[in-house]
Design an enzyme around this catalytic site. Structure first.
Site, PDB file in Angstrom:
ATOM      1  N   LYS A   9     -67.641  56.309 -67.852  1.00  0.00           N
ATOM      2  CA  LYS A   9     -68.161  55.000 -68.217  1.00  0.00           C
ATOM      3  C   LYS A   9     -68.458  54.157 -66.966  1.00  0.00           C
ATOM      4  CE  LYS A   9     -65.903  53.419 -71.983  1.00  0.00           C
ATOM      5  NZ  LYS A   9     -64.744  53.173 -72.877  1.00  0.00           N
ATOM      6  N   TYR A  49     -71.903  53.514 -81.604  1.00  0.00           N
ATOM      7  CA  TYR A  49     -70.824  52.604 -82.015  1.00  0.00           C
ATOM      8  C   TYR A  49     -71.074  51.970 -83.381  1.00  0.00           C
ATOM      9  CZ  TYR A  49     -69.028  52.881 -77.228  1.00  0.00           C
ATOM     10  OH  TYR A  49     -68.510  53.318 -76.034  1.00  0.00           O
ATOM     11  N   ARG A 102     -56.668  58.258 -67.576  1.00  0.00           N
ATOM     12  CA  ARG A 102     -56.437  56.835 -67.836  1.00  0.00           C
ATOM     13  C   ARG A 102     -55.071  56.381 -67.336  1.00  0.00           C
ATOM     14  NH1 ARG A 102     -58.893  57.335 -73.862  1.00  0.00           N
ATOM     15  NH2 ARG A 102     -61.101  56.985 -73.347  1.00  0.00           N
ATOM     16  N   ASN A 112     -61.647  51.696 -69.712  1.00  0.00           N
ATOM     17  CA  ASN A 112     -60.739  52.833 -69.678  1.00  0.00           C
ATOM     18  C   ASN A 112     -61.364  54.097 -69.088  1.00  0.00           C
ATOM     19  OD1 ASN A 112     -62.388  53.445 -71.815  1.00  0.00           O
ATOM     20  ND2 ASN A 112     -60.793  53.350 -73.363  1.00  0.00           N
ATOM     21  N   HIS A 115     -64.964  58.259 -71.798  1.00  0.00           N
ATOM     22  CA  HIS A 115     -64.988  58.480 -73.240  1.00  0.00           C
ATOM     23  C   HIS A 115     -64.865  59.978 -73.442  1.00  0.00           C
ATOM     24  CE1 HIS A 115     -66.277  58.720 -77.412  1.00  0.00           C
ATOM     25  NE2 HIS A 115     -67.010  59.745 -77.007  1.00  0.00           N
ATOM     26  N   GLU A 126     -72.236  63.381 -80.829  1.00  0.00           N
ATOM     27  CA  GLU A 126     -72.433  62.732 -79.529  1.00  0.00           C
ATOM     28  C   GLU A 126     -73.239  63.605 -78.580  1.00  0.00           C
ATOM     29  OE1 GLU A 126     -68.254  60.229 -79.951  1.00  0.00           O
ATOM     30  OE2 GLU A 126     -68.359  61.889 -78.522  1.00  0.00           O
TER      31      GLU A 126
END
Length: 159
Positions: A9, A49, A102, A112, A115, A126
């Site tokens: 991310k 999302y 993480r 975080n 993903h 995805e």
């Protein structure tokens, strides 16, 4: 063998953690099938999302995910989804296990680092949103697979 998707991310990109993240999956013995850097669009994020569309943080989440490009990867391995999720750690960095991505690099509940797909079904969706079929190298044999898996496990893969 299961395939799963991992995104580095924007916070992971900005912190220069791409190589470290990839190394953890490689050291575990997972096989990289696809890799690219891409900018996520509003349309894609709306699909990604959709389960958060009505939540008050949705716009902020989309803006965060568009802040920089992301690095998208498809990994494969025995029980790949579960293995990757363990390497990544629980969602909130301040709760994540030491030794996980993480846990070692995150303190936030929202920023975080990565993903990781949470199920085989989510991974399929995805991967389909981010990769064309010809961008994924499904069939190449890794030279180290004989060191990662036993003969019976490799035989199952070929079935």
């Amino acid at each position: 063998m299961e395939r799963t998707l991992v995104l580095v991310k924007p916070d992971g990109i900005q912190r220069g953690l791409v190589g470290e993240i990839m190394t953890r999956f490689e050291r575990k013995g997972l096989k990289l099938l696809a890799l690219k850097m891409t900018q996520l669009s509003d349309e894609l994020l709306d699909k990604w999302y959709e389960h958060h569309k009505d939540k008050d943080f949705f716009v902020e989440l989309k803006n965060f995910m568009k802040w920089t490009p992301v690095v998208a990867m498809v990994w494969e391995g025995q029980r790949g989804v579960e293995v990757v999720r363990r390497i990544v750690g629980v969602t909130k960095g301040f709760e994540a296990e030491s030794g996980s991505i993480r846990g070692d690099f995150g303190l936030s509940g929202s920023q975080n680092i990565v993903h990781a797909s949470d199920s085989v079904e989510a991974a399929t969706k995805e991967i389909g949103l981010l990769f064309e079929d010809d961008e994924i190298f499904y069939t190449y044999e890794s030279a180290i697979e004989c060191l990662i898996y036993g003969n019976q496990e490799r035989a199952k893969k070929e079935d």
